[in-house]
Design a protein around this motif. Structure first.
Motif, mmCIF file in Angstrom:
data_model
loop_
_atom_site.group_PDB
_atom_site.id
_atom_site.type_symbol
_atom_site.label_atom_id
_atom_site.label_comp_id
_atom_site.label_asym_id
_atom_site.label_seq_id
_atom_site.Cartn_x
_atom_site.Cartn_y
_atom_site.Cartn_z
ATOM 1 N N SER A 99 5.046 63.799 14.157
ATOM 2 C CA SER A 99 4.058 64.725 14.719
ATOM 3 C C SER A 99 3.422 64.123 15.968
ATOM 4 N N SER A 100 3.147 64.962 16.933
ATOM 5 C CA SER A 100 2.558 64.491 18.188
ATOM 6 C C SER A 100 1.164 63.918 17.964
ATOM 7 N N ALA A 101 0.425 64.466 16.991
ATOM 8 C CA ALA A 101 -0.925 63.977 16.722
ATOM 9 C C ALA A 101 -0.893 62.526 16.238
ATOM 10 N N TRP A 102 0.016 62.226 15.321
ATOM 11 C CA TRP A 102 0.113 60.865 14.803
ATOM 12 C C TRP A 102 0.603 59.898 15.879
ATOM 13 N N ILE A 103 1.632 60.293 16.600
ATOM 14 C CA ILE A 103 2.190 59.402 17.630
ATOM 15 C C ILE A 103 1.143 59.102 18.700
ATOM 16 N N GLY A 104 0.423 60.141 19.122
ATOM 17 C CA GLY A 104 -0.591 59.940 20.147
ATOM 18 C C GLY A 104 -1.712 59.024 19.681
ATOM 19 N N TRP A 105 -2.200 59.263 18.454
ATOM 20 C CA TRP A 105 -3.296 58.434 17.938
ATOM 21 C C TRP A 105 -2.852 56.992 17.737
ATOM 22 N N ALA A 106 -1.661 56.812 17.121
ATOM 23 C CA ALA A 106 -1.188 55.463 16.802
ATOM 24 C C ALA A 106 -0.947 54.646 18.068
ATOM 25 N N GLN A 107 -0.386 55.275 19.092
ATOM 26 C CA GLN A 107 -0.085 54.542 20.316
ATOM 27 C C GLN A 107 -1.348 54.157 21.080
ATOM 28 N N ASN A 108 -2.429 54.920 20.907
ATOM 29 C CA ASN A 108 -3.675 54.637 21.629
ATOM 30 C C ASN A 108 -4.697 53.895 20.784
ATOM 31 N N SER A 109 -4.329 53.537 19.554
ATOM 32 C CA SER A 109 -5.298 52.913 18.648
ATOM 33 C C SER A 109 -5.536 51.445 18.961
ATOM 34 N N GLY A 110 -4.585 50.814 19.613
ATOM 35 C CA GLY A 110 -4.704 49.391 19.880
ATOM 36 C C GLY A 110 -4.152 48.511 18.772
ATOM 37 N N TYR A 111 -3.714 49.132 17.668
ATOM 38 C CA TYR A 111 -3.139 48.376 16.560
ATOM 39 C C TYR A 111 -1.618 48.432 16.626
ATOM 40 N N SER A 112 -0.985 47.515 15.929
ATOM 41 C CA SER A 112 0.467 47.457 15.883
ATOM 42 C C SER A 112 1.036 48.724 15.248
ATOM 43 N N MET A 113 2.021 49.323 15.902
ATOM 44 C CA MET A 113 2.681 50.498 15.339
ATOM 45 C C MET A 113 3.354 50.162 14.009
ATOM 46 N N THR A 114 3.871 48.948 13.896
ATOM 47 C CA THR A 114 4.506 48.548 12.645
ATOM 48 C C THR A 114 3.484 48.476 11.520
ATOM 49 N N GLY A 142 2.339 52.071 10.711
ATOM 50 C CA GLY A 142 3.398 52.796 10.028
ATOM 51 C C GLY A 142 3.568 52.332 8.593
ATOM 52 N N THR A 143 3.479 51.025 8.372
ATOM 53 C CA THR A 143 3.612 50.483 7.011
ATOM 54 C C THR A 143 2.485 50.979 6.117
ATOM 55 N N LEU A 144 1.254 50.908 6.627
ATOM 56 C CA LEU A 144 0.107 51.357 5.838
ATOM 57 C C LEU A 144 0.186 52.845 5.539
ATOM 58 N N MET A 145 0.625 53.632 6.511
ATOM 59 C CA MET A 145 0.695 55.074 6.301
ATOM 60 C C MET A 145 1.824 55.436 5.341
ATOM 61 N N LEU A 146 2.947 54.737 5.426
ATOM 62 C CA LEU A 146 4.035 54.977 4.486
ATOM 63 C C LEU A 146 3.571 54.683 3.060
ATOM 64 N N ILE A 147 2.905 53.554 2.869
ATOM 65 C CA ILE A 147 2.368 53.217 1.546
ATOM 66 C C ILE A 147 1.361 54.273 1.092
ATOM 67 N N ALA A 148 0.515 54.737 2.028
ATOM 68 C CA ALA A 148 -0.499 55.743 1.692
ATOM 69 C C ALA A 148 0.142 57.036 1.205
ATOM 70 N N PHE A 149 1.207 57.479 1.868
ATOM 71 C CA PHE A 149 1.883 58.713 1.454
ATOM 72 C C PHE A 149 2.472 58.561 0.054
ATOM 73 N N PHE A 204 5.923 72.564 10.534
ATOM 74 C CA PHE A 204 5.334 73.316 11.642
ATOM 75 C C PHE A 204 4.821 72.395 12.753
ATOM 76 N N SER A 205 4.211 71.273 12.354
ATOM 77 C CA SER A 205 3.530 70.433 13.330
ATOM 78 C C SER A 205 4.436 69.439 14.020
ATOM 79 N N SER A 206 5.638 69.206 13.489
ATOM 80 C CA SER A 206 6.498 68.172 14.075
ATOM 81 C C SER A 206 7.160 68.655 15.349
#
Length: 442
Positions: free
Chosen positions: A270-285, A288-295, A440-442
């Protein structure tokens, strides 16, 4: 999505267009309406008999499938394909035309679903590591089932669930996952752990610890083919086949890992996740790991909580209820997989087969130059693709509700069975609505 985006998602993301908002909303409404129709009009006593049911196939078919010569043909074929692919892994060029990426991420991971649906639990025989272990056992003149230790019953499917998480992390999160060193390291660990487990615990380890075999076996329960308790090969209703899924430790974790990781796949595009993650200042890895575990944890907690609440509403104190209803989540996961990966499998599957004609990825094509090309006609039918996606999610939801209903009337008192299903129904509707929203959002 073209091959230019392959490094962002294993070998590629979904290749279809986002589902129109109206179609997603309509699909969610249909899912909710059908759910209550099932609860209101469906049967009041259990109809499915699991592995005890089925119409036997001709005796000759069973004899052929069980014949040693036939099984060895299937085993040798699986081993030969594996060894052929390993040539690309070990000696191929580190670029995206190397077929090993498509072989692992597309033909094996996604292809196990249609393979298991069409042929049943065939991966158990095709599994190349099983064949290697069997050959080693014969060479050492000892039964393949014999190991150095006895596998504890409490282990169940937990090793496979952890392995499934490890693979989806590789495919969806790991940095440089479309490079040979990363894939070589993962496959080396997978082979070593799987073979070491087989040496310790015998061939029963493959069912418990091999994530691909556990995943394929789960999907095979959606197939009409099965084996009856008396050993006969039978044709049965897919949901009746699903009803025979054996409850064991780790089953809920395996189902949660499958559904949660597939949902995260849609979310990560989703564009919302990609945009937020890339601008967060944290490692994408890290993110992504934390969000995968969260899901995965979200599915595990909401599903387990719903089934336990259903037990309380139905005056059932069984702590095993999450495992007893886990089979009803499999159709939902199946619908997610079809919706998210159908066009990826069709398009990138073709490209992988073309690349496989050149296992060393050195530019040569053993079938001739310019004779093979990817047929992209499916991309011209975005409306049909969207309809198929929504139908896959909605039908998966409906089949899950029916499976849960049949199990509920078998476990709960008749006058409380309907009320007991409400918590699980709410969770299932949430999974379906969330799946449609992700499409829908992807």
């Amino acid at each position: 999505m073209t091959s230019l985006l392959l490094p962002l998602h294993g070998i590629g993301g979904r290749q279809d267009l986002p589902v129109p908002f109206g179609l997603a909303v309509g699909g969610a409404a249909v899912a909710i309406a059908l759910s209550f129709v099932v609860l209101g009009l469906a049967w009041r006593s259990p109809k499915y008999r699991g592995d005890a049911s089925g119409k036997p196939l001709p005796a000759g078919v069973t004899r052929t499938v069980d014949a040693p010569w036939f099984r060895w043909i299937v085993r040798v074929f699986g081993l030969a394909v594996f060894l052929y692919a390993m040539v690309s892994l070990l000696f191929g060029v580190d670029r995206l035309t190397n077929p090993i990426f498509g072989f692992v991420y597309i033909l094996v991971w996604v292809g196990l679903v249609p393979l298991s649906l069409l042929l049943g639990p065939v991966w158990r025989t095709l599994n190349p590591l099983r064949t290697i272990h069997l050959l080693l056992s014969k060479l050492l003149r000892q039964p393949a089932s014999r190991g150095l230790l006895e596998l504890p019953k409490w282990v169940g499917l937990w090793p496979a669930a952890l392995g499934l998480f490890a693979f989806t992390w590789l495919e969806l999160v790991a940095p440089d996952r479309a490079t040979l060193p990363v894939l070589q390291a993962w496959i080396a660990l997978y082979v070593v752990i799987t073979m070491f487990g087989a040496i310790l615990f015998g061939d029963r380890w493959f069912a418990a610890g091999d994530p691909f075999e556990a995943y394929a076996t789960l999907m095979a329960r959606m197939s009409p083919w099965g084996r009856r308790t008396d050993g006969a090969l039978v044709l049965r209703r897919p949901l009746e086949n699903l009803d025979g899924l054996k409850v064991q430790p780790g089953l809920v974790g395996l189902v949660a890992a499958l559904l949660g990781s597939t949902a995260y796949d849609g979310f990560s595009n989703s564009s919302a996740w990609i945009g937020w993650a890339q601008n967060s200042g944290y490692s994408m890895t890290l993110l992504g790991t934390l969000m995968l575990i969260a899901f995965i944890l979200f599915v595990l907690i909401t599903y387990s909580g719903a089934t336990l609440l259903a037990g309380r509403l139905s005056d059932s104190s069984r702590t095993s209820l999450p495992g007893l209803f886990a089979h009803s989540v499999v159709p939902i996961a199946f619908g997610y997989v079809v919706a998210h990966y159908l066009t990826l499998f069709i398009l990138e599957g073709q490209r992988t087969l073309i690349y496989l004609s050149d296992p060393l990825s050195n530019g040569a094509n053993v079938f001739g130059t310019g004779l093979l090309a990817v047929n992209t006609d499916i991309t011209n039918h975005s409306t049909a693709i969207s309809v198929i996606q929504v139908l896959a999610v909605v039908c998966g939801h409906l089949l899950g509700v029916v499976s849960a209903h049949d199990r509920a009337v078998a476990l709960f008192p008749r006058h409380k069975a309907l009320a007991g299903q409400i918590p699980l129904l709410v969770v299932m509707v949430g999974y379906t609505a969330g799946g449609l929203l992700l499409l829908f959002s992807s």
